[in-house]
Motif scaffolding. Structure first.
Motif, short mmCIF file in Angstrom:
data_model
loop_
_atom_site.label_atom_id
_atom_site.label_comp_id
_atom_site.label_asym_id
_atom_site.label_seq_id
_atom_site.Cartn_x
_atom_site.Cartn_y
_atom_site.Cartn_z
N PHE A 224 46.32 32.65 41.06
CA PHE A 224 47.35 33.30 40.27
C PHE A 224 47.96 32.28 39.32
N ASN A 225 48.15 32.67 38.06
CA ASN A 225 48.88 31.83 37.12
C ASN A 225 50.36 31.96 37.39
N LEU A 226 51.08 30.84 37.26
CA LEU A 226 52.51 30.84 37.54
C LEU A 226 53.31 30.75 36.25
N ASN A 227 54.48 31.32 36.29
CA ASN A 227 55.39 31.32 35.16
C ASN A 227 56.32 30.12 35.27
N VAL A 228 55.73 28.92 35.18
CA VAL A 228 56.50 27.68 35.28
C VAL A 228 56.10 26.76 34.13
N ALA A 229 56.99 25.86 33.76
CA ALA A 229 56.74 24.98 32.61
C ALA A 229 56.01 23.71 33.01
N HIS A 230 55.87 23.45 34.29
CA HIS A 230 55.24 22.21 34.73
C HIS A 230 53.82 22.46 35.24
N LYS A 231 53.10 21.37 35.45
CA LYS A 231 51.75 21.43 36.03
C LYS A 231 51.86 21.02 37.48
N PRO A 232 51.15 21.56 38.41
CA PRO A 232 50.23 22.66 38.21
C PRO A 232 50.97 23.97 37.98
N ASN A 233 50.35 24.81 37.19
CA ASN A 233 50.98 26.10 36.89
C ASN A 233 50.14 27.26 37.43
N ASN A 234 49.53 26.99 38.59
CA ASN A 234 48.80 28.06 39.26
C ASN A 234 48.94 27.91 40.77
N MET A 235 48.64 28.99 41.47
CA MET A 235 48.71 29.02 42.93
C MET A 235 47.39 29.60 43.42
N ILE A 236 46.76 28.91 44.36
CA ILE A 236 45.50 29.38 44.93
C ILE A 236 45.77 29.87 46.35
N VAL A 237 45.47 31.13 46.57
CA VAL A 237 45.68 31.76 47.87
C VAL A 237 44.32 31.96 48.52
N LEU A 238 44.17 31.55 49.77
CA LEU A 238 42.91 31.70 50.49
C LEU A 238 42.97 32.92 51.39
N VAL A 239 41.93 33.76 51.29
CA VAL A 239 41.89 35.02 52.02
C VAL A 239 40.57 35.10 52.79
N SER A 240 40.64 35.58 54.02
CA SER A 240 39.46 35.76 54.86
C SER A 240 38.54 36.83 54.27
N GLN A 241 37.24 36.58 54.30
CA GLN A 241 36.28 37.59 53.84
C GLN A 241 36.16 38.73 54.85
N GLU A 242 36.37 38.44 56.12
CA GLU A 242 36.17 39.45 57.16
C GLU A 242 37.28 40.49 57.19
N ASN A 243 38.54 40.02 57.10
CA ASN A 243 39.64 40.96 57.29
C ASN A 243 40.70 40.92 56.18
N SER A 244 40.42 40.17 55.12
CA SER A 244 41.32 40.06 53.95
C SER A 244 42.69 39.49 54.31
N LYS A 245 42.77 38.75 55.40
CA LYS A 245 44.02 38.15 55.86
C LYS A 245 44.28 36.84 55.09
N LEU A 246 45.54 36.64 54.71
CA LEU A 246 45.95 35.40 54.07
C LEU A 246 45.80 34.27 55.09
N ILE A 247 44.97 33.27 54.77
CA ILE A 247 44.71 32.20 55.74
C ILE A 247 45.15 30.83 55.27
N GLY A 248 45.63 30.74 54.03
CA GLY A 248 46.10 29.44 53.58
C GLY A 248 46.32 29.39 52.08
N LEU A 249 46.68 28.20 51.64
CA LEU A 249 46.90 27.93 50.22
C LEU A 249 46.02 26.78 49.80
N GLY A 250 45.40 26.90 48.64
CA GLY A 250 44.57 25.82 48.12
C GLY A 250 45.44 24.75 47.49
N LEU A 251 45.01 23.51 47.67
CA LEU A 251 45.70 22.39 47.04
C LEU A 251 45.10 22.14 45.67
N ILE A 252 45.95 21.75 44.73
CA ILE A 252 45.51 21.55 43.35
C ILE A 252 45.58 20.06 43.05
N ASP A 253 44.52 19.56 42.41
CA ASP A 253 44.47 18.13 42.04
C ASP A 253 45.50 17.80 40.98
#
Length: 135
Positions: A106-135
């Protein structure tokens, strides 16, 4: 495409054997072509709907605070299949380490970097399982 060729060949063979009028043949070919077009549309829609669904499912599992940071709508998010690694993600469920998961960005409405959020979702049950880290 193979189905279409098969239908056309079958239709032409029937015409030569049964001596069906050209009008009936024309209608048959039009029906085969319409069915082929419908199959292509259905296949494209299924893919698009699946992608939309996982993005919406991921969005709906975010906190209100996280949702408020997102620029635009969940429909603008991008998806990718990745291998979940503890080194590159905050995993709420460690059992997903080393497994394929869906990353929804997801792109974020912020003025700084990183300006995105990565959400990790299970393929089996579509459950939120974590957040991706951005370099």
């Amino acid at each position: 495409m193979k189905k279409r060729t098969l239908y056309l060949t079958t239709g032409l063979l029937l015409v030569s054997i049964l001596g069906v009028s050209t009008n009936v043949v024309s209608n048959h070919l039009k029906a085969v072509e319409a069915a082929d077009n419908l199959n292509n549309i259905v296949d494209a829609n299924e893919s698009t709907e699946l992608e939309k669904d996982i993005r919406e499912v991921a969005f709906n599992q975010l906190s209100d605070e996280q949702k408020s940071l997102i620029k635009g709508t969940w429909e603008e998010a991008k998806t990718e299949t990745i291998i979940a690694q503890p080194e590159t993600a905050i995993l709420y469920d460690e059992s997903y380490a080393g497994k394929e998961v869906i990353a929804v960005e997801f792109n974020l409405n912020v003025a700084h970097k990183p300006n995105n959020m990565i959400v990790l979702v299970s393929q089996e049950n579509s459950k939120l399982i974590g957040l991706g880290l951005i370099d």
